[in-house]
Design an enzyme around this catalytic site. Structure first.
Site, short mmCIF file in Angstrom:
data_model
loop_
_atom_site.label_atom_id
_atom_site.label_comp_id
_atom_site.label_asym_id
_atom_site.label_seq_id
_atom_site.Cartn_x
_atom_site.Cartn_y
_atom_site.Cartn_z
N GLU A 162 -6.04 1.54 3.12
CA GLU A 162 -6.70 0.62 2.07
C GLU A 162 -5.53 0.01 1.08
OE1 GLU A 162 -9.48 -1.24 2.18
OE2 GLU A 162 -8.13 -2.23 0.68
N LYS A 221 1.49 2.75 4.82
CA LYS A 221 0.94 2.75 3.57
C LYS A 221 1.66 3.54 2.60
CE LYS A 221 -2.20 3.13 0.55
NZ LYS A 221 -2.86 2.08 -0.44
N CYS A 277 -2.04 6.24 -7.25
CA CYS A 277 -1.54 6.18 -5.94
C CYS A 277 -0.03 6.15 -6.11
CB CYS A 277 -1.70 4.83 -5.22
SG CYS A 277 -3.35 4.76 -4.90
C1 UDX Z 1 -1.54 0.31 -6.21
C2 UDX Z 1 -1.16 -0.90 -4.88
O1 UDX Z 1 -0.66 -1.91 -5.34
C3 UDX Z 1 -2.03 -0.77 -3.76
O2 UDX Z 1 -1.68 -1.87 -2.88
C4 UDX Z 1 -2.47 0.42 -3.42
O3 UDX Z 1 -3.54 0.36 -2.31
C5 UDX Z 1 -2.92 1.49 -4.56
O4 UDX Z 1 -1.89 1.34 -5.51
P1 UDX Z 1 -2.85 0.15 -8.26
O5 UDX Z 1 -2.45 1.50 -8.52
O6 UDX Z 1 -4.50 0.19 -8.18
O7 UDX Z 1 -2.49 -0.29 -6.62
O8 UDX Z 1 -2.52 -0.55 -9.15
P2 UDX Z 1 -1.01 -1.84 -9.38
O9 UDX Z 1 -1.44 -3.07 -9.61
O10 UDX Z 1 -0.04 -1.41 -7.94
O11 UDX Z 1 -0.21 -1.17 -10.55
C6 UDX Z 1 0.04 0.27 -10.62
C7 UDX Z 1 0.86 0.58 -12.09
O12 UDX Z 1 2.19 -0.38 -11.77
C8 UDX Z 1 0.05 0.15 -13.18
O13 UDX Z 1 0.24 1.04 -14.06
C9 UDX Z 1 0.83 -1.10 -13.51
O14 UDX Z 1 0.58 -1.73 -14.83
C10 UDX Z 1 2.32 -0.77 -13.07
N1 UDX Z 1 2.86 -2.33 -12.79
C11 UDX Z 1 2.58 -3.11 -11.70
C12 UDX Z 1 4.12 -2.48 -13.87
O15 UDX Z 1 4.55 -1.63 -14.54
N2 UDX Z 1 4.94 -3.70 -13.40
C13 UDX Z 1 4.56 -4.63 -12.51
O16 UDX Z 1 5.40 -5.56 -12.33
C14 UDX Z 1 3.33 -4.34 -11.56
#
Ligand code: UDX
Ligand code: ADP
Length: 476
Positions: A162, A221, A277
């Protein structure tokens, strides 16, 4: 062709939203989500739709399907018995003890789910690994199932990772970039892949459904999360250079992001990535590389995590440095505790680490988050890896329902989550209620810094040197 009944084992952040969207888009398929946790299932079934997880639009989807073709239950055996297709969506946390401690994924929940399927299932079933797992986990599931199969039962194991991100789970599920289905390269494997693809084809264009071998799917993944985490660590590494030189990381991100080979997404410098993740999956990849005797590859990916740790530590040091190198007994407000906006999830949130470093210096932390339950914050901060003594958490941490109350009488506030509502606060009122000099530490580059400085705030952020009146030292 087709699937009549789906059972999903695990009603968490992945299983709950995924199966709600499947039920919504496939009205002729009955979807039952099962879980060991009675309280979680009760919340999914709550009469006022107070669901156990917060996701924009999820409530609407559940309201439309629950009781029609979407059911939540603790009767795991019945769910398994009746299904043609079973998703395994249980948690795979990093191991906290034993071999691979702190890095390898703990597969005990996956194994327990596989054994339960083998014990109760009869007939032909497709078992789909949805949880993120190390490469070749599907093989282990297949072996457990084959070794315990009842006469007349047949299992085909697929990998269908996913890719949804929390906070945008429903829209990600409705409009996925791709759906990946890995399976065995055999007639039965292909048939199972086609059956699962049939479910997604109710709303996902066929050309976005990618079929691969099982191991490619599992590794893709881990690779996707590793690449995404690496981008954040890369821009965060640049943010440190920006702060030291006078460059602005937002301008750098924009300039490099216009190169179509680099792209402009996921280049937001921050106080470090959190979530369930990225860290877990990169560590899992590191462990896998070590096990494969590829130490250089392992060291390469380990740097992504080391940079993330450095970024959090660096930001906490900046706070302490700016507050005249002592925060003992100083009140500091933390705005935002979730690991990103639009979720109540706190797993691996950078706010936890900022609070930890400040608590170690004896600071009094006043926290406000619009979604996270109070008890959840206390439980994260009382974890033995964060605080050796839970009494210290009780003494140093207060949690507020009103942001203005959380900010009153503080020396500083720290933005840890990019909640939209933080942009609309009355910062003039906040400034008046704080001790002077009043410090604003924007770990998300969310606020209008010039306006804050005009009001009198000393502002510090990530990836940009804020030019003050030369009154205060800028921490190194
Ligand atoms: C992530 C992946 O995006 C997703 O595809 C996978 O299925 C699960 O892991 P998630 O952890 O839910 O999703 O959120 P995501 O939007 O990826 O953000 C992860 C972290 O990175 C957050 O703490 C976010 O604030 C941070 N982040 C994200 C940044 O610091 N800078 C960015 O440019 C993007
Ligand atoms: P994720 O973010 O991967 O969805 P969560 O922790 O949110 O992880 O959800 C995983 C869910 O799986 C939890 O609600 C947990 O109770 C459930 N679970 C774990 N093992 C089993 C099992 N053997 N049978 C049923 N449910 C399980």
């Amino acid at each position: 062709m087709g699937v009549e009944r789906i059972c999903c084992i695990g009603a968490g952040y992945v299983g709950g939203p995924t199966c709600s969207v499947i039920a919504h888009k496939c009205p002729e398929v009955t979807v039952t989500v099962v879980d060991l946790s009675q309280s979680r299932i009760d919340a999914w079934n709550s009469p006022d739709f107070k669901l156990p997880i917060y996701e924009p639009s999820l409530k609407d989807v559940v309201m439309q399907c629950r009781g029609k073709n979407l059911f939540f239950s603790t009767d795991i055996d019945k769910g398994i018995r009746e299904a043609d297709l079973i998703f395994i969506s249980v948690n795979t946390p990093t191991k906290t003890f034993g071999l691979g401690k702190g890095r390898a994924a703990d597969l005990k929940y996956i194994e327990a789910a596989a054994r339960r399927i083998a014990n109760v299932a009869g007939g032909d079933k497709i078992v789909v690994e949805k949880s993120t797992v190390p490469v070749r986990a599907a093989e282990s599931i297949q072996r457990i199932l084959s070794a315990n199969t009842k006469p007349g039962s047949n299992f085909q194991v697929l990998s269908n990772p996913e890719f949804l991100a929390e906070g945008s789970a429903v829209s990600d599920l409705l409009k996925p970039d791709r759906v990946l289905i890995g399976g065995e390269d055999s007639r039965y494997g292909h048939k199972a892949q086609d059956d699962l693809a049939w479910v997604y084809q109710h709303w996902v264009p066929k050309d976005k459904i990618i079929k691969t071998n099982t191991w490619s799917s599992e590794l893709s993944k881990l690779a996707a999360n590793a690449f995404l985490a690496q981008r954040i660590s890369s821009i965060n590494a640049m943010s440190a250079v920006c702060e030291a030189t006078g460059a602005d990381v937002a301008e750098v991100a924009h300039a490099i992001g216009t190169d179509s080979r680099i792209g402009n997404k996921f280049l937001q410098a921050s106080l470090g990535f959190g979530g369930s993740c990225f860290q877990k999956d990169v560590l899992n990849l590191v462990y896998l590389c070590e096990a494969l005797n590829l130490p250089e590859v392992a060291a390469y990916w380990q740097q992504v995590i080391d940079m993330n740790d450095f970024q959090r530590r660096r930001f906490a040091n900046k706070i302490i440095g700016c507050l005249f190198n002592t925060v003992t007994d100083k009140k500091i407000a933390i705005l935002g505790f979730a690991f990103k906006k639009d979720t109540g999830d706190t797993r691996e949130s950078s706010a936890i680490y900022i609070a930890k470093y400040l608590m170690e210096e004896g600071a009094r932390i006043q926290i406000y988050d619009p979604q996270v339950e109070h008890q959840q914050m206390i439980s994260e901060l009382s974890d033995p890896n964060i605080s050796e003594n839970p009494d210290r958490v009780k003494k140093l941490v207060s949690i507020f329902d009103d942001p203005y109350e959380a900010l009153k009488g503080t020396h500083a506030f720290v933005i840890c989550t990019e909640w939209d509502e933080f942009k609309d606060y009355d910062y003039q009122r906040i400034y008046s209620s704080m001790l002077k000099p009043a410090f604003a530490f924007d770990g998300r580059r969310l606020l209008n810094h010039n306006k804050l400085m005009e009001m009198g705030f000393h502002v510090e952020t990530v990836g940009k040197k804020t030019v003050m009146n030369g009154m205060f030292p800028i921490a190194s």
